[in-house]
Design an enzyme around this catalytic site. Sequence first.
Site, mmCIF file in Angstrom:
data_model
loop_
_atom_site.group_PDB
_atom_site.id
_atom_site.type_symbol
_atom_site.label_atom_id
_atom_site.label_comp_id
_atom_site.label_asym_id
_atom_site.label_seq_id
_atom_site.Cartn_x
_atom_site.Cartn_y
_atom_site.Cartn_z
ATOM 1 N N ARG A 1 0.640 -1.114 -0.319
ATOM 2 C CA ARG A 1 0.057 0.295 -0.069
ATOM 3 C C ARG A 1 1.101 1.035 -0.293
ATOM 4 O O ARG A 1 0.580 2.343 -0.456
ATOM 5 C CB ARG A 1 -0.597 -0.260 1.077
ATOM 6 N N ARG B 1 -21.864 -2.122 2.831
ATOM 7 C CA ARG B 1 -20.706 -2.960 3.723
ATOM 8 C C ARG B 1 -21.091 -2.466 5.011
ATOM 9 O O ARG B 1 -21.157 -3.395 6.056
ATOM 10 C CB ARG B 1 -19.475 -3.088 3.012
ATOM 11 N N ARG C 1 -16.974 -3.456 10.911
ATOM 12 C CA ARG C 1 -16.267 -2.700 11.021
ATOM 13 C C ARG C 1 -15.895 -1.364 11.360
ATOM 14 O O ARG C 1 -16.677 -0.541 11.017
ATOM 15 C CB ARG C 1 -15.397 -2.792 9.115
HETATM 16 P P1 B4P Z 1 -8.401 -3.943 3.590
HETATM 17 O O1 B4P Z 1 -9.523 -4.957 4.856
HETATM 18 O O2 B4P Z 1 -7.825 -3.806 3.087
HETATM 19 O O3 B4P Z 1 -9.861 -3.280 3.496
HETATM 20 P P2 B4P Z 1 -10.385 -2.434 1.896
HETATM 21 O O4 B4P Z 1 -9.496 -1.786 1.023
HETATM 22 O O5 B4P Z 1 -11.662 -1.580 2.412
HETATM 23 O O6 B4P Z 1 -10.853 -3.700 1.293
HETATM 24 P P3 B4P Z 1 -11.589 -4.588 0.027
HETATM 25 O O7 B4P Z 1 -11.101 -3.743 -0.711
HETATM 26 O O8 B4P Z 1 -11.056 -5.656 -0.191
HETATM 27 O O9 B4P Z 1 -12.810 -4.571 -0.343
HETATM 28 P P4 B4P Z 1 -13.583 -6.031 -0.645
HETATM 29 O O10 B4P Z 1 -13.277 -6.692 -1.465
HETATM 30 O O11 B4P Z 1 -14.241 -6.068 0.727
HETATM 31 O O12 B4P Z 1 -8.013 -2.742 4.431
HETATM 32 C C1 B4P Z 1 -8.446 -2.349 6.163
HETATM 33 C C2 B4P Z 1 -7.248 -1.280 6.629
HETATM 34 O O13 B4P Z 1 -6.198 -1.912 7.234
HETATM 35 C C3 B4P Z 1 -6.819 -0.517 5.363
HETATM 36 O O14 B4P Z 1 -7.345 1.003 5.972
HETATM 37 C C4 B4P Z 1 -5.388 0.284 6.341
HETATM 38 O O15 B4P Z 1 -5.926 0.923 7.956
HETATM 39 C C5 B4P Z 1 -5.539 -1.309 7.443
HETATM 40 N N1 B4P Z 1 -4.591 -1.769 6.067
HETATM 41 C C6 B4P Z 1 -4.931 -3.230 6.022
HETATM 42 N N2 B4P Z 1 -3.619 -3.502 4.585
HETATM 43 C C7 B4P Z 1 -1.999 -2.735 4.769
HETATM 44 C C8 B4P Z 1 -0.911 -2.189 4.452
HETATM 45 N N3 B4P Z 1 -0.891 -3.059 3.536
HETATM 46 N N4 B4P Z 1 -0.754 -1.124 5.312
HETATM 47 C C9 B4P Z 1 -0.744 -0.581 6.319
HETATM 48 N N5 B4P Z 1 -1.605 -0.641 6.565
HETATM 49 C C10 B4P Z 1 -3.092 -1.293 6.031
HETATM 50 O O16 B4P Z 1 -14.909 -4.804 -0.944
HETATM 51 C C11 B4P Z 1 -16.032 -4.014 -0.606
HETATM 52 C C12 B4P Z 1 -17.622 -4.209 -1.173
HETATM 53 O O17 B4P Z 1 -17.863 -4.243 -2.347
HETATM 54 C C13 B4P Z 1 -18.301 -5.567 -0.199
HETATM 55 O O18 B4P Z 1 -19.114 -5.205 0.282
HETATM 56 C C14 B4P Z 1 -18.031 -5.888 -1.438
HETATM 57 O O19 B4P Z 1 -19.125 -7.277 -2.106
HETATM 58 C C15 B4P Z 1 -18.551 -5.083 -2.829
HETATM 59 N N6 B4P Z 1 -18.276 -4.454 -3.773
HETATM 60 C C16 B4P Z 1 -16.904 -6.032 -4.656
HETATM 61 N N7 B4P Z 1 -17.093 -6.082 -5.848
HETATM 62 C C17 B4P Z 1 -18.341 -5.445 -6.452
HETATM 63 C C18 B4P Z 1 -18.586 -5.264 -7.368
HETATM 64 N N8 B4P Z 1 -18.512 -5.519 -8.691
HETATM 65 N N9 B4P Z 1 -20.041 -4.349 -8.046
HETATM 66 C C19 B4P Z 1 -20.430 -3.898 -6.369
HETATM 67 N N10 B4P Z 1 -20.108 -4.306 -5.480
HETATM 68 C C20 B4P Z 1 -19.062 -5.221 -5.001
#
Ligand code: B4P
Length: 191
Positions: free
Chosen positions: A90, A129, A135
Amino acid sequence: MLNIVIFGPPGSGKGTQSENLIKKYELEHISTGDLLRHEIETNTQLGALAKKHMDKGELVPDEVIIGMIDSFLDKNIGKVKGVIFDGFPRTVAQAEALKSLLSSYKTDVSVMLNLEVPDAELLTRLIERGKTSGRSDDNEETIKKRISVYNAQTKPVIDFYKKDGKLANIKGVGAIDAIFAEICKAVDAVK
Ligand code: B4P
């Protein structure tokens, strides 16, 4: 090895598409977000530190994340066909660290899948979500902060992989299956 970085802004579908990739290509999966949430649930020191950052929509410090990846690779390399890195790297520092860790095992990232989704769509998905995820970072204020942190600190990672010849841009809006079909084309091209 087939090593895939699945990349994109918060809510772009990294977690969703990783599940599809694991089934199809039988790869080991590491989600730094899931690992951090596990640390929080089990009340570890690392979890307490991570929670302070995550609840504000900020990134967890690089050294913490890189340490997690280092021990994951140590346990898994040699035993698996490949790895899906979900939500990591990231920052450019994390991308550089990943390259150097993988090169010590004589391997590299095969492809970086960049899921492209407009900010307005991200906000809608994550607010939706938040109604069921429980969350603490899925509320409107924190989501907006996460998107702006992505634009400032995470987006430059795209350029890192572009220069490295590993970038595959994927349109992340539309039916989940149709997006997955595009992802498979990009993965099969490097397999
Ligand atoms: P993550 O857990 O990685 O969360 P995210 O970016 O919110 O999720 P993602 O993109 O995976 O979404 P999803 O598929 O679930 O990180 C959370 C936090 O952890 C960060 O903010 C940070 O603080 C920390 N962190 C994590 N990794 C880190 C790193 N490397 N360095 C520093 N900090 C770090 O999809 C979201 C929603 O969309 C779901 O509800 C899904 O059903 C829906 N969806 C998916 N595809 C869709 C589509 N095509 N159409 C409609 N809806 C869709």
